[in-house]
Design a protein around this motif. Structure first.
Motif, short mmCIF file in Angstrom:
data_model
loop_
_atom_site.label_atom_id
_atom_site.label_comp_id
_atom_site.label_asym_id
_atom_site.label_seq_id
_atom_site.Cartn_x
_atom_site.Cartn_y
_atom_site.Cartn_z
N TYR A 95 50.51 30.91 43.95
CA TYR A 95 49.90 32.23 43.91
C TYR A 95 49.61 32.70 45.34
O TYR A 95 49.08 31.94 46.15
N ASP A 96 49.93 33.94 45.62
CA ASP A 96 49.83 34.49 46.97
C ASP A 96 48.39 34.91 47.28
O ASP A 96 47.88 35.86 46.68
N PRO A 97 47.71 34.25 48.20
CA PRO A 97 46.32 34.63 48.53
C PRO A 97 46.20 36.05 49.06
O PRO A 97 45.16 36.70 48.88
N SER A 98 47.25 36.58 49.70
CA SER A 98 47.16 37.93 50.27
C SER A 98 47.06 39.01 49.19
O SER A 98 46.73 40.17 49.49
N ALA A 99 47.32 38.64 47.93
CA ALA A 99 47.18 39.60 46.83
C ALA A 99 45.74 39.73 46.35
O ALA A 99 45.42 40.64 45.59
N ALA A 100 44.86 38.83 46.80
CA ALA A 100 43.47 38.83 46.32
C ALA A 100 42.74 40.14 46.60
O ALA A 100 42.04 40.67 45.72
N PRO A 101 42.83 40.72 47.83
CA PRO A 101 42.14 42.01 48.06
C PRO A 101 42.61 43.11 47.12
O PRO A 101 41.80 43.93 46.67
N ARG A 102 43.90 43.12 46.80
CA ARG A 102 44.41 44.14 45.88
C ARG A 102 43.86 43.91 44.48
O ARG A 102 43.57 44.88 43.76
N MET A 103 43.67 42.65 44.08
CA MET A 103 43.09 42.38 42.77
C MET A 103 41.64 42.85 42.71
O MET A 103 41.20 43.43 41.71
N ILE A 104 40.89 42.63 43.79
CA ILE A 104 39.50 43.10 43.83
C ILE A 104 39.46 44.62 43.84
O ILE A 104 38.62 45.23 43.17
N ASP A 105 40.35 45.23 44.60
CA ASP A 105 40.46 46.69 44.61
C ASP A 105 40.65 47.22 43.19
O ASP A 105 40.00 48.19 42.78
N THR A 106 41.57 46.61 42.46
CA THR A 106 41.86 47.04 41.09
C THR A 106 40.66 46.82 40.19
O THR A 106 40.33 47.65 39.33
N LEU A 107 39.98 45.68 40.37
CA LEU A 107 38.79 45.38 39.56
C LEU A 107 37.73 46.46 39.73
O LEU A 107 37.11 46.90 38.75
N LEU A 108 37.53 46.92 40.97
CA LEU A 108 36.51 47.93 41.25
C LEU A 108 36.97 49.32 40.86
O LEU A 108 36.22 50.09 40.25
N ALA A 109 38.21 49.66 41.21
CA ALA A 109 38.71 51.01 40.94
C ALA A 109 38.82 51.29 39.45
O ALA A 109 38.49 52.38 38.98
N ASP A 110 39.27 50.30 38.68
CA ASP A 110 39.42 50.47 37.23
C ASP A 110 38.13 50.14 36.48
O ASP A 110 38.09 50.28 35.26
N ARG A 111 37.10 49.71 37.20
CA ARG A 111 35.84 49.25 36.58
C ARG A 111 36.15 48.27 35.44
O ARG A 111 35.61 48.36 34.33
N ALA A 112 37.04 47.34 35.75
CA ALA A 112 37.45 46.33 34.78
C ALA A 112 36.57 45.10 34.89
O ALA A 112 35.82 44.92 35.85
#
Length: 341
Positions: A95-112
């Motif tokens: 799993y690519d660690p550099s994708a983690a900020p994008r996952m957090i971004d999505t978590l916050l933006a989508d309020r998931a």
């Protein structure tokens, strides 16, 4: 997103590991680079190699986890660690660690409450043909039984809010844990999102801990158990239909013979058919009763879930840094200090 964009967000990276000494250091370093302010925890599940020393050398906090099995480790991690956002990944470097900020971004933006990092082309090349076939099969079974929210239920790369982590029961002992996470989100109808990324390969000399047939059977058994627990009417109605259909097939020739001759020459078969019919009726009745209990359990889970602060960056750990107006006692204390009363 940069790390300074979320100064009040407390992030914990959780890495369950078993004999990942060849790759864990690079994984930890990758997450330290992607999320400089995050706390990185490596839970060593009785490794016989140098996983712990490699993880500690790379800067992670190493925690021993003695009860064997990934599900047991995840249960311990969620119980131990307090954070606003949890990132969970494997220590094998796929799993690519550099994708983690994008996952957090999505978590916050989508309020998931959960973001799943789906693995691009995983059903075409999962390291072994058996794994690829299993991914396709079990994802189809999941969508048929529980819903179409997920396209890769076995991905171990996920981001969670504190609300999800602290409300998730985590009863699975092994690799079934990702399936249980998905069912938990589906049954409570939690907001979830997915993002796709490239799925890497293990470093040379590192071996997968997943057994195609053994773990496949465990996952299938877990799906059946979760189906029984979350949708008992559907589960027991299916059992009832099978029993009633079998009883009908057995009894039809006997009924035809009886109406033609007035005799029942195969009494044991007739008794078996009647027993199966009674079993079908009992199974259907059990489904009706247990369905009401399951709805009550889901309501209780939902109430517990709602009692936990979401903490998507609104405050510190567990929402403790939120506005004092949201806490009447704290608000009155602050007001007293300000007015001198």
């Amino acid at each position: 997103m940069t790390d300074t964009d979320l100064p009040r967000l407390n992030i914990a990276v959780l890495l369950p590991c078993y004999n990942e000494g060849k790759s864990i250091a690079s994984v930890v370093i990758g997450f330290r680079k992607a999320l400089p302010s995050a706390r990185i925890y490596v839970y060593d599940n009785n490794s016989s190699d140098d996983t712990s020393s490699q993880a500690a050398f790379a800067g992670a906090t190493v925690v021993p986890s003695r009860r064997q099995g990934k599900g047991n480790v995840v249960r311990q991690m969620f119980a131990d660690i307090e954070a606003d956002v949890y990132i969970m990944a494997d220590g094998d470097g796929t799993y690519d660690p550099s994708a983690a900020p994008r996952m957090i971004d999505t978590l916050l933006a989508d309020r998931a409450d959960m973001v799943v990092g789906t693995r691009r082309n995983v059903t075409e090349d999962a390291g072994r043909n058996g794994h690829a076939f299993g991914n396709r099969l079990f994802n189809k079974i999941y969508r048929a039984l529980f819903g179409s929210e997920f396209t890769d239920i076995f991905s171990g790369y996920r981001a969670f809010t504190r609300r999800f982590a602290k409300s998730f029961p985590a009863s699975s002992p092994g690799f079934e844990i990702e399936t249980e996470m998905s069912v938990h989100a589906s049954s409570l109808r939690l907001p979830v999102s997915e993002i796709e990324f490239d799925y890497g390969r293990r470093v040379e000399g590192s071996e997968s801990k997943l057994s195609t047939f053994r773990d496949g059977f465990r996952i299938l058994r877990m799906m059946g158990m979760l189906m029984k627990e979350t949708k008992p009417f559907v589960f027991f109605s299916a059992v009832s239909a099978v029993l009633f259909g079998t009883a009908t097939l057995l009894s039809l020739p006997i009924l035809v013979e009886y109406f033609e001759t007035g005799l029942v020459s195969r009494m044991p078969t007739w008794m078996l058919a009647m027993t199966l019919t009674l079993g079908a009726m009992m199974s259907f009745t059990a489904g009706v009763i247990l369905d009401s209990l399951a709805r009550s359990r889901i309501e209780q889970k939902r109430i517990h879930y709602l009692s936990i602060a979401p903490a998507r960056g609104e405050g510190g750990i567990g929402g403790r840094m939120q506005r004092t107006e949201d806490d009447p006692a704290t608000y009155l204390q602050d007001l007293s200090r300000k007015t001198g009363t």
